[in-house]
Each structure stands twice: as C-alpha cells, then as structure tokens.
Design a protein around this motif. Structure first.
Motif, PDB file in Angstrom:
ATOM      1  N   PRO A 199     101.588  28.620  17.544  1.00  0.00           N
ATOM      2  CA  PRO A 199     100.927  28.109  16.527  1.00  0.00           C
ATOM      3  C   PRO A 199      99.284  27.960  16.474  1.00  0.00           C
ATOM      4  N   ARG A 200      99.204  28.078  15.051  1.00  0.00           N
ATOM      5  CA  ARG A 200      97.430  28.055  14.719  1.00  0.00           C
ATOM      6  C   ARG A 200      97.114  26.586  14.291  1.00  0.00           C
ATOM      7  N   ALA A 201      95.960  26.025  14.585  1.00  0.00           N
ATOM      8  CA  ALA A 201      95.332  25.025  13.954  1.00  0.00           C
ATOM      9  C   ALA A 201      94.250  24.927  13.450  1.00  0.00           C
ATOM     10  N   ALA A 202      93.895  24.083  12.341  1.00  0.00           N
ATOM     11  CA  ALA A 202      92.331  24.287  11.717  1.00  0.00           C
ATOM     12  C   ALA A 202      92.108  22.867  11.660  1.00  0.00           C
ATOM     13  N   VAL A 203      90.834  22.486  11.441  1.00  0.00           N
ATOM     14  CA  VAL A 203      90.101  21.241  11.364  1.00  0.00           C
ATOM     15  C   VAL A 203      89.299  21.408  10.191  1.00  0.00           C
ATOM     16  N   VAL A 204      89.301  20.168   9.282  1.00  0.00           N
ATOM     17  CA  VAL A 204      88.312  20.205   7.920  1.00  0.00           C
ATOM     18  C   VAL A 204      88.033  18.838   8.158  1.00  0.00           C
ATOM     19  N   VAL A 205      86.461  18.702   8.367  1.00  0.00           N
ATOM     20  CA  VAL A 205      85.768  17.342   8.373  1.00  0.00           C
ATOM     21  C   VAL A 205      85.038  17.384   7.008  1.00  0.00           C
ATOM     22  N   THR A 206      84.950  16.177   6.628  1.00  0.00           N
ATOM     23  CA  THR A 206      84.429  16.041   5.033  1.00  0.00           C
ATOM     24  C   THR A 206      83.528  14.868   4.789  1.00  0.00           C
ATOM     25  N   GLY A 207      82.553  14.978   4.113  1.00  0.00           N
ATOM     26  CA  GLY A 207      81.497  14.065   4.044  1.00  0.00           C
ATOM     27  C   GLY A 207      80.282  14.680   3.569  1.00  0.00           C
ATOM     28  N   SER A 208      79.764  14.344   2.632  1.00  0.00           N
ATOM     29  CA  SER A 208      78.359  14.920   2.064  1.00  0.00           C
ATOM     30  C   SER A 208      77.642  14.261   2.981  1.00  0.00           C
ATOM     31  N   GLU A 209      77.387  13.189   3.706  1.00  0.00           N
ATOM     32  CA  GLU A 209      76.416  12.785   4.394  1.00  0.00           C
ATOM     33  C   GLU A 209      76.269  13.303   5.566  1.00  0.00           C
ATOM     34  N   LEU A 210      77.303  14.109   6.288  1.00  0.00           N
ATOM     35  CA  LEU A 210      77.153  14.952   7.413  1.00  0.00           C
ATOM     36  C   LEU A 210      76.481  16.226   6.863  1.00  0.00           C
ATOM     37  N   LEU A 211      76.683  16.615   5.702  1.00  0.00           N
ATOM     38  CA  LEU A 211      75.922  18.092   5.590  1.00  0.00           C
ATOM     39  C   LEU A 211      74.484  17.707   5.059  1.00  0.00           C
ATOM     40  N   ARG A 212      74.056  16.393   4.563  1.00  0.00           N
ATOM     41  CA  ARG A 212      72.681  16.165   4.508  1.00  0.00           C
ATOM     42  C   ARG A 212      71.866  15.594   5.659  1.00  0.00           C
ATOM     43  N   GLY A 213      72.637  15.571   6.747  1.00  0.00           N
ATOM     44  CA  GLY A 213      71.747  15.158   8.012  1.00  0.00           C
ATOM     45  C   GLY A 213      71.735  13.647   8.128  1.00  0.00           C
ATOM     46  N   GLY A 214      72.396  12.923   7.377  1.00  0.00           N
ATOM     47  CA  GLY A 214      72.375  11.444   7.424  1.00  0.00           C
ATOM     48  C   GLY A 214      73.186  10.916   8.715  1.00  0.00           C
ATOM     49  N   ARG A 215      74.124  11.674   9.082  1.00  0.00           N
ATOM     50  CA  ARG A 215      75.101  11.382  10.135  1.00  0.00           C
ATOM     51  C   ARG A 215      75.529  12.505  10.847  1.00  0.00           C
ATOM     52  N   ARG A 216      75.811  12.447  12.023  1.00  0.00           N
ATOM     53  CA  ARG A 216      76.092  13.532  12.908  1.00  0.00           C
ATOM     54  C   ARG A 216      77.614  13.688  13.099  1.00  0.00           C
ATOM     55  N   ASP A 217      78.067  14.991  13.163  1.00  0.00           N
ATOM     56  CA  ASP A 217      79.654  14.894  13.259  1.00  0.00           C
ATOM     57  C   ASP A 217      80.207  14.779  14.528  1.00  0.00           C
ATOM     58  N   ALA A 218      80.659  13.529  14.683  1.00  0.00           N
ATOM     59  CA  ALA A 218      81.381  13.317  15.969  1.00  0.00           C
ATOM     60  C   ALA A 218      83.177  13.904  16.116  1.00  0.00           C
ATOM     61  N   ASN A 219      83.494  13.982  15.088  1.00  0.00           N
ATOM     62  CA  ASN A 219      85.036  14.112  14.820  1.00  0.00           C
ATOM     63  C   ASN A 219      85.385  15.648  15.149  1.00  0.00           C
ATOM     64  N   GLY A 220      84.685  16.396  14.571  1.00  0.00           N
ATOM     65  CA  GLY A 220      84.995  17.942  14.755  1.00  0.00           C
ATOM     66  C   GLY A 220      85.106  18.068  16.447  1.00  0.00           C
ATOM     67  N   PRO A 221      83.981  17.941  17.047  1.00  0.00           N
ATOM     68  CA  PRO A 221      84.060  18.000  18.574  1.00  0.00           C
ATOM     69  C   PRO A 221      85.144  17.384  19.299  1.00  0.00           C
ATOM     70  N   PHE A 222      85.522  16.046  18.952  1.00  0.00           N
ATOM     71  CA  PHE A 222      86.612  15.341  19.595  1.00  0.00           C
ATOM     72  C   PHE A 222      88.157  16.088  19.299  1.00  0.00           C
ATOM     73  N   LEU A 223      88.424  16.336  18.003  1.00  0.00           N
ATOM     74  CA  LEU A 223      89.631  17.111  17.680  1.00  0.00           C
ATOM     75  C   LEU A 223      89.448  18.429  18.237  1.00  0.00           C
ATOM     76  N   ALA A 224      88.481  19.374  18.359  1.00  0.00           N
ATOM     77  CA  ALA A 224      88.660  20.502  18.908  1.00  0.00           C
ATOM     78  C   ALA A 224      89.079  20.439  20.260  1.00  0.00           C
ATOM     79  N   GLU A 225      88.498  19.406  21.039  1.00  0.00           N
ATOM     80  CA  GLU A 225      88.838  19.104  22.669  1.00  0.00           C
ATOM     81  C   GLU A 225      90.255  18.929  22.520  1.00  0.00           C
ATOM     82  N   GLU A 226      90.816  17.869  21.645  1.00  0.00           N
ATOM     83  CA  GLU A 226      92.096  17.384  21.952  1.00  0.00           C
ATOM     84  C   GLU A 226      92.931  18.563  21.608  1.00  0.00           C
ATOM     85  N   LEU A 227      92.709  19.341  20.654  1.00  0.00           N
ATOM     86  CA  LEU A 227      93.714  20.708  20.086  1.00  0.00           C
ATOM     87  C   LEU A 227      93.775  21.402  21.410  1.00  0.00           C
TER      88      LEU A 227
END
Length: 416
Positions: free
Chosen positions: A3-31
């Motif tokens: 099976p294949r997996a995909a991750v979508v992390v949403t939040g405009s504040e992540l694109l503007r640099g106001g906050r760093r994404d911690a969820n993508g790396p966590f989910l990638a490691e878990e998957l």
C-alpha cells in the motif's frame, strides 16, 4: 503490491514562515516505521481550491493522513473540502456535537464569554463526512477516520501534541489496521556518531562497498551528530561501519544525548549541574526535558554578565581581567563555581560569542569554550562554530552535552 501513503499538512501560517511544520516529519517517521513510506508529503495553505486539489491527489493513495484545519474558524476547511474531494455528504454528528458543546461551555465559562459566541463553531467542528468515525477529541477538534472508494483518510488536528495523541488512536481503527496488515515494516538500524564529519561517514560507507542489495542507507546531520539509518537487512554493513567509525559511534538508538547523560549520571550515582553564558540555559532546558531528570539534575545558573559570573559562580575577577569572559580559563572557573554553588558532582560550563555582534579577530563570533568536571576527571574544549546566532547556540548546547557524555564514559571506564 504494498500500500501507498500520502500526507497533507495544511495551514497558511506554515507557508508564511510563522510556524515550522513538525507534523510532516513525525508522520513520515511513523509511516516509515510501519512499512508505509509516504510517496509524498504536501504542505498547503488554507486557500480552498489548492487545499481541495491537494486532498484529491492524496486520495489516490491507500492511506491519506491530513493534519490541520479542524478548528472552529472560517479558514478551517479540511472536513468540508475532504468531503467535496471524495464526493461525500456531510452532517452534524449529534453525540459529537454534545461533547464539543460541553467542552466549549467550560471554555466560555472560564473566559467569561457568552456561549452564543461558540455555537456556530461547535456545529462546524461536529460536522463529519458520510461514514466518518470519530477517534477522539483534542481540545474541541475531533480526529476522524474516513473511508472512501479505495482509500482510508485519517484527519488529525494541527497542534503536534494533539496530533500525536490522536495518531495513536487512529492506529487502533479497524480500517487503518486493514491497511497496516498489508505492510511489511522494514528492518531498521541506526548508528549515531559524534566528532566526525558527514564526508568521513560517506567515505566509510563507500569503502564498505556502498549499499548492499536490499539495503538503503541515509546519512543526516543533527547538530553535530551524524545519524546513519540503515533500512533492510543491514547488520553486516552496520558492523563494518561500527568498526570504521569507532570510537565516534556513541549510540544505536534514537534516545537524545541528554537522556544518555542522565542515565550515565544515574548509573554512576552522580548529580549534575550547569553553568551557562552564551547558551542562556539551553543545556539545562534539554536535560530537564527528560522525565525523571530531577533525581540527577540539581540545577543550573545562567551567568550572562560578568558581575553574575563573579557573584553567583565565584569566577575570580583576575581571571576575567586577564583572559576575558570568553576563555578556557573562565569556562573552567564557571564549572568549578557551579560545583560549589549547586553542590553537584558533575558540572558543565559554556561561554562563547553567539553573535551577530561582539566578535574580534582574536575572538570571532562562533568561538565557544566548554568545560566539564567530574570526580577525578575534567575536560575542556574549544569550538569554532559556524552559522547564525541560533545555530551557534544550538550547536554549543549539543557539544556541551556530548562533552559530559564523554567525561562520564571515561569515569565509568576508570571505575570499572
């Protein structure tokens, strides 16, 4: 086929640099740990068309994991757009609405606000795609598992602690477990080295013959540490790498160095304290981030100005006059002062120039002195660290912890 997996992390504040994404790396490691290495991780803002397109693309995988966009405000659109992308109707789930209402009323009471301000948001957060199952609530945001034609979607809140808690609940869901039953978690080994460069590790890998068939090796720097991850049947390669890189190999698991330091202190029956200048308490912060640190760690002193070094750590005035605050001599005096002031068996001191100002040709920005002291042993170290202020402070913190680790390993060897 796996099976294949995909991750979508949403939040405009992540694109503007106001906050760093911690969820993508966590989910990638878990998957990856579960045998579902993600085919892609998409970071997308809150703009409806772009988010819907990202979700639609993610639904082509067997398992889609989405984080963020579950709040009560106008720009929290994940559930609505997931349903649209999957062609599902939505409806308010009565039991979920009652639970969110109960939580929201407590919040309204605490904030001394009328509950009417929360009602619309409660209905929004209680809206679930057709067939969606609630796996738990974080704050007022529900985690969901939604089955569509050919895909299972896990919808999780954006705040990392809440996401991680509900992720473990999602793994117990029957639909998710059906997908996991089709995976084969890979064998995984990790070697962590300190004090050598990425180039030296890459050379060792090349001299070992590179990646054997069926083994994937990744080399990644983490604040001075180098992590070598081997996926597949990599024990023979791991053994060759151990021999090539000794004694720089210090661990073969993911426990942070601060935990290793605390465990070594505990094993030797020694207490620990810190004296910090340029790191401003970061060494102490990392040590106290480990649960149970209090049975080893006595405390720390942040002595930023010279008068604090004099008063709190007893650094001799003549030492500061002759050598300056950024010197091996001052670092040694700070470590000794922490021992006297805090009554600890093991102490570590950090002093340096984190920049961006204050450097001179003789003492440039990035110059850091460390000193660690333990019963019957002590060790100092001079560092010339690259990077901006944040990077220098972060690397100096890691270096201080590794210096203590090395000193405790020496003490353990001497006492054996």
């Amino acid at each position: 086929m796996s099976p294949r997996a995909a991750v979508v992390v949403t939040g405009s504040e992540l694109l503007r640099g106001g906050r760093r994404d911690a969820n993508g790396p966590f989910l990638a490691e878990e998957l990856t740990r579960l045998g579902l290495e993600p085919a892609r991780i998409t970071l997308v803002g809150d703009e409806p068309d772009e988010l819907e397109a990202a979700l639609r693309e993610g639904l082509s995988a067997d398992l889609l994991v989405v984080s963020g966009g579950l709040g009560p405000t106008h720009d929290d659109r994940t559930v609505e757009l997931l349903a649209r992308a999957a062609g599902l109707a939505t409806s308010v789930e009565p039991e979920l609405e009652q639970e969110i209402e109960r939580i929201s009323k407590r919040i309204a009471e605490r904030l001394r606000r009328p509950y009417a301000e929360f009602e619309e948001g409660v209905r929004k957060q209680a809206t679930v795609p057709e067939g969606g199952r609630v796996i738990g609530i974080a704050g007022t945001a529900p985690g969901l598992v939604v089955e569509t034609d050919g895909a299972v979607t896990v919808v999780l809140p954006g705040p990392p602690p809440e996401l991680q808690r509900l992720w473990h609940a999602a793994l117990k869901n029957e639909a998710v477990q059906r997908i996991l039953a089709r995976t084969a978690p890979p064998e995984h080994r990790v070697l962590r080295v300190y004090g050598v460069s990425e180039s030296a590790v890459a050379r060792a890998l090349s001299e070992a013959g590179g990646e054997p068939e069926g083994v994937q090796a990744t080399i990644c720097a983490h604040d001075g540490e180098i992590w070598i991850d081997l996926y597949g049947d990599g024990e023979e390669l791991a053994q060759t790498m151990r021999q090539a890189l000794e004694p720089a190999v210090f661990a073969e698991d993911a426990r942070p160095v601060e935990e290793l330091v605390l465990n070594a202190s505990r094993t030797l029956g020694l207490s620990l304290a810190t004296a910090e200048s340029c790191t401003g308490g970061l060494v102490a912060a990392r040590l106290t981030s480990v649960p149970g640190a209090s049975d080893v760690f006595r405390g720390g002193i942040v002595a930023y100005e010279n008068d604090v070094k004099l008063a709190q750590l007893g650094v001799p005035e003549e030492t500061l006059a002759a050598h300056g605050a950024v010197s091996a001599e001052t670092a040694a005096a700070m470590a000794a002062g922490a021992h006297e002031s805090l009554g600890a068996d093991v102490t570590v001191a950090v002093t340096g120039l984190a920049g961006p100002h204050g450097g001179t040709p003789e003492k440039p920005v990035g110059l850091v002195y460390l000193h660690a002291s333990a019963p019957g042993a002590e060790q100092g170290r001079e560092l010339r660290l690259p990077g901006d202020r944040e990077a220098i402070r972060r690397r100096a913190t890691a270096a201080a912890l590794h210096l203590v680790r090395e000193l405790l390993a020496q003490s353990r060897h001497n006492s054996a």
